[in-house]
Design an enzyme around this catalytic site. Structure first.
Site, PDB file in Angstrom:
ATOM      1  N   LEU A   1      49.894  -4.084  55.144  1.00 20.53           N
ATOM      2  CA  LEU A   1      49.633  -4.960  56.283  1.00 20.53           C
ATOM      3  C   LEU A   1      50.883  -5.636  56.812  1.00 20.53           C
ATOM      4  O   LEU A   1      50.952  -5.977  57.990  1.00 20.53           O
ATOM      5  CB  LEU A   1      48.624  -6.053  55.882  1.00 20.53           C
ATOM      6  CG  LEU A   1      47.272  -5.563  55.370  1.00 20.53           C
ATOM      7  CD1 LEU A   1      46.430  -6.743  54.930  1.00 20.53           C
ATOM      8  CD2 LEU A   1      46.555  -4.767  56.448  1.00 20.53           C
TER       9      LEU A   1
ATOM     10  N   PRO B   1      55.632  -7.097  49.924  1.00 26.56           N
ATOM     11  CA  PRO B   1      54.645  -6.480  50.818  1.00 26.56           C
ATOM     12  C   PRO B   1      53.236  -7.024  50.604  1.00 26.56           C
ATOM     13  O   PRO B   1      52.912  -7.563  49.542  1.00 26.56           O
ATOM     14  CB  PRO B   1      54.719  -4.993  50.439  1.00 26.56           C
ATOM     15  CG  PRO B   1      55.192  -4.990  49.024  1.00 26.56           C
ATOM     16  CD  PRO B   1      56.125  -6.163  48.892  1.00 26.56           C
TER      17      PRO B   1
ATOM     18  N   ASP C   1      56.755 -24.135  56.986  1.00 25.98           N
ATOM     19  CA  ASP C   1      56.914 -22.858  57.690  1.00 25.98           C
ATOM     20  C   ASP C   1      55.695 -22.554  58.559  1.00 25.98           C
ATOM     21  O   ASP C   1      55.193 -21.426  58.577  1.00 25.98           O
ATOM     22  CB  ASP C   1      57.155 -21.724  56.693  1.00 25.98           C
ATOM     23  CG  ASP C   1      57.772 -20.491  57.346  1.00 25.98           C
ATOM     24  OD1 ASP C   1      58.397 -20.642  58.417  1.00 25.98           O
ATOM     25  OD2 ASP C   1      57.639 -19.375  56.809  1.00 25.98           O
TER      26      ASP C   1
END
Length: 482
Positions: free
Chosen positions: A170, A177, A289
């Protein structure tokens, strides 16, 4: 028998000496005598020349001063065995050389043996450290583990992702990952797999396990479990079929999916999620973030704040912290954080303001606007605000189907959130209140930070000791649907 000459100094030359003409130096005189078997002595007198003597040396007389050097032919043994001594010296040198070679070989072998042993011990220590770290991680998970955070078997997760096939991938970020998985029960999951080469990822892994397992809110992504097995470290989340917000917001072909009602609903959900982190949860969390790619959308387009690898816990009375390790995404970072490493809940408020203006406009803050491409989205919004043309920044994809009052309210709140100084920005509690209030009661915003578009690599913050940041929409970690 080997022959040579012994030297007598300060003597009278014997009578009846044979003078050799044409001999110009002492060496030639010596050679002349050696070639003559009857020559028993020779001398070379400067200015006179070479003299060879045959027969007995009966009339030699030694002077107390003056005289010449006379060289008498003798056997090698009579000279003290000079050549024997030379031979002995050669033998000693050869033996000594061999001993040095043997010693060097021994030292080299000892060194290489020690290095191999050290390497073996290092590997064993690394293995022990890895095992110790796994034990510590498992203990940490066990301490935080509850019904919402079980330890899952690696084989089950690997099978659910078709052994982490590329077709199920994805996204990827600093953690590693992310894959889509399907459990045998039919539950769809998103699996974040720690990259073996990522030192940053291990810290994020620990951070997410420590934080998100303790957080429960409808606008935060839910963790289903984790897996620690050897080098494999996995976090398992609920799967978000509508991917991340940026996938729909900034893709012209997908923008029609997000009409204004859905966008405003997303804004309210993000605000409530941040308020929970800052004020209502058991821990006071600064996300650090917040950006469009870290907002996930479920099947009903309910927003979920994700990726807590960069998040930090504040104590009950703590309002500000400083770091030399600036992490996050340029374009969403507050000025005090990007420039000085200072962060607080007002840092998240700044990021929320950027995100809010992006949701209204459908444009990235990293883009260029007006005045020969010199303005950022914040600068463009500020310019329109001062010209009373703020509705011009609304996403054209919305057409006319939007609530003007809600749009103006969002732009006003967005500008309040991105003000230069943290003290001027509202708290998330105030933001949630203002989203449902009349705009007439809002304070007037001051000029935002970062109104001009800059190359982040040339900014002051890029000169700090160490930074881990992505340039606007370069995702640190993405969990999204396929």
């Amino acid at each position: 028998m080997e022959m040579d000459f012994g030297r007598l100094e300060g003597v009278k030359m014997p009578d009846f000496t044979d003078w050799k003409r044409g001999v110009d130096d002492a060496k030639a005189c010596k050679d002349k005598c050696l070639k003559n078997c009857s020559c028993v002595a020779h001398a070379y007198v400067s200015g006179i020349g070479c003299m060879n003597r045959g027969g007995d040396l009966m009339d030699i007389e030694e002077f107390s001063s003056g005289g010449e050097n006379l060289y008498i032919r003798l056997a090698d043994s009579e000279l003290g065995g000079k050549r024997g001594i030379k031979a002995i010296i050669i033998v000693v040198m050869v033996v000594l050389g061999l001993l040095i070679i043997v010693l060097c070989a021994y030292i080299y072998r000892s060194w290489t043996t020690k290095q191999r042993e050290s390497g073996r011990q290092s590997r064993e220590q690394a293995c022990r450290n890895s095992l110790d770290e796994d034990i510590l991680l498992r203990r940490m998970v066990h301490e935080t583990e509850g019904p919402e955070l079980p330890m899952l078997d690696f084989r089950i997760i690997a099978n659910s992702t078709d052994h982490f096939s590329h077709a199920n991938k994805l996204g990827e970020g600093g953690f590693g990952p992310v894959y889509k998985g399907n459990l045998q029960s039919g539950v769809e999951i998103a699996v974040k797999r720690l990259s073996k080469s990522s030192g940053q990822g291990l810290e994020e892994f620990k951070n997410e396990v420590k934080l998100i397992s303790k957080l429960q809110h409808r606008n935060l992504v839910r963790i289903l479990g984790c897996c620690i097995e050897g080098e494999e470290k996995l976090l398992i989340y609920e799967y978000m079929p509508n991917k991340s917000l940026d996938a729909s917001l900034f893709d012209p072909s997908q923008q029609s999916v997000l009409d204004w009602a859905k966008r405003f609903h997303i804004v309210e959900g993000i605000a409530r999620g941040l308020l929970y982190l800052h004020q209502d949860s058991r821990l006071k969390i600064i996300h650090r973030d917040l950006k469009a790619s870290n907002i996930l959308l479920d099947e009903g387009l309910q927003p979920k704040i994700s990726d807590f690898g960069m998040a930090r816990i504040f104590g009950g009375d703590q309002n500000l912290a400083r770091t030399n390790r600036v992490v996050g995404t340029y374009g969403y970072m507050s000025p005090e954080y990007a420039m000085e490493g200072r962060f607080s809940e007002k840092s998240d408020v700044f990021s929320f303001g950027v995100l809010l203006l992006e949701i209204v406009s459908g444009k990235r803050n990293s883009g260029s606007f007006h005045h020969e491409d010199s303005l950022s989205l914040l600068g463009y919004a500020w310019l329109l605000w001062n010209q009373n043309k703020v509705l011009e920044m609304i996403d054209p994809g919305l057409g006319g189907t939007f609530s003007q009052s809600e749009v103006l309210r969002c732009i006003h709140i967005g500008l309040l959130c991105v003000q230069q100084f943290a003290i001027d920005r509202p708290t998330m509690a105030s933001v949630v209140f203002m989203l449902g209030s009349d705009i007439a009661n809002f304070p007037t915003p001051k000029q935002p930070a970062f109104t001009e578009r800059r190359n982040p690599l040339e900014s002051d913050s890029s000169q700090r000791s160490r930074k881990i940041c992505s340039v606007n929409e370069v995702t640190v970690t993405i969990i999204q649907g396929g």
